[in-house]
Design a protein around this motif. Structure first.
Motif, PDB file in Angstrom:
ATOM      1  N   GLY A  43       1.186  -1.081   0.373  1.00  0.00           N
ATOM      2  CA  GLY A  43       0.249  -0.340  -0.025  1.00  0.00           C
ATOM      3  C   GLY A  43       0.756   1.308   0.102  1.00  0.00           C
ATOM      4  N   ASN A  44       2.014   1.033  -0.317  1.00  0.00           N
ATOM      5  CA  ASN A  44       3.154   2.090  -0.937  1.00  0.00           C
ATOM      6  C   ASN A  44       3.819   2.148  -2.030  1.00  0.00           C
ATOM      7  N   ASP A  45       3.763   3.919  -2.845  1.00  0.00           N
ATOM      8  CA  ASP A  45       4.512   3.603  -3.596  1.00  0.00           C
ATOM      9  C   ASP A  45       5.913   2.906  -4.394  1.00  0.00           C
ATOM     10  N   THR A  46       6.259   3.085  -2.928  1.00  0.00           N
ATOM     11  CA  THR A  46       8.329   2.891  -2.975  1.00  0.00           C
ATOM     12  C   THR A  46       8.121   1.875  -3.147  1.00  0.00           C
ATOM     13  N   ARG A  47       7.446   0.753  -1.926  1.00  0.00           N
ATOM     14  CA  ARG A  47       7.244  -0.436  -1.402  1.00  0.00           C
ATOM     15  C   ARG A  47       6.997  -1.389  -2.933  1.00  0.00           C
ATOM     16  N   TYR A  48       5.537  -0.723  -3.288  1.00  0.00           N
ATOM     17  CA  TYR A  48       4.963  -1.750  -4.450  1.00  0.00           C
ATOM     18  C   TYR A  48       5.933  -1.365  -5.848  1.00  0.00           C
ATOM     19  N   GLU A  49       6.677  -0.161  -5.948  1.00  0.00           N
ATOM     20  CA  GLU A  49       7.951  -0.300  -7.089  1.00  0.00           C
ATOM     21  C   GLU A  49       8.981  -0.344  -7.280  1.00  0.00           C
ATOM     22  N   ALA A  50       9.160  -0.502  -5.717  1.00  0.00           N
ATOM     23  CA  ALA A  50      10.387  -1.571  -6.051  1.00  0.00           C
ATOM     24  C   ALA A  50      10.029  -3.049  -5.707  1.00  0.00           C
ATOM     25  N   LEU A  51       9.156  -3.726  -4.942  1.00  0.00           N
ATOM     26  CA  LEU A  51       8.852  -4.484  -5.652  1.00  0.00           C
ATOM     27  C   LEU A  51       8.916  -5.299  -6.936  1.00  0.00           C
ATOM     28  N   ARG A  52       8.194  -4.751  -7.828  1.00  0.00           N
ATOM     29  CA  ARG A  52       8.201  -4.443  -9.196  1.00  0.00           C
ATOM     30  C   ARG A  52       9.670  -4.620 -10.069  1.00  0.00           C
TER      31      ARG A  52
END
Length: 123
Positions: A43-52
């Motif tokens: 639920g956080n842009d940085t975490r989601y983008e890092a995972l992607r």
């Protein structure tokens, strides 16, 4: 004058009310907590983008490789990766002073599901 319901009508109403109000969890408390932790981690842009980024890269990814791509501090990336690790979405290994991250099978399945559910209107 209104007519009183018969006993069989009362029984049907009572049965219908009971069937309506029988929602129950199919997950254990532990499973529910795990799912909430996973969804919260995404639920956080940085975490989601890092995972992607990690999932889209061949091999393990170092924090130093994510910094230019994400445009946030190495400290912020490390915190994001710790949260993803705690949620079971990335694995990590240490080599010297560097940590390398890779997606877990759970993360890959989740990202694949998100990709499959994204409609053409979302693109």
């Amino acid at each position: 004058m209104s007519q009183q319901p018969t006993t069989s009508e009362e029984n049907e109403t009572t049965r219908a009310e009971r069937q309506c109000c029988t929602a129950a969890h199919v997950l254990t408390e532990s499973e529910l907590a795990s799912d909430v932790q996973l969804l919260s981690a995404l639920g956080n842009d940085t975490r989601y983008e890092a995972l992607r980024l990690i999932a889209d890269t061949d091999g393990d990814v170092c924090v130093c490789e994510l910094e230019p791509a994400l445009g946030v501090s190495q400290s912020a990336i490390s915190q994001a990766l710790s949260r993803l690790y705690a949620a079971g979405l990335v694995s990590r290994r240490k080599e010297g002073r560097w940590r390398y991250y890779a997606p877990t099978p759970r993360a890959e399945a989740l990202l694949n599901t998100l990709d499959e559910t994204r409609g053409e209107s979302d693109e």
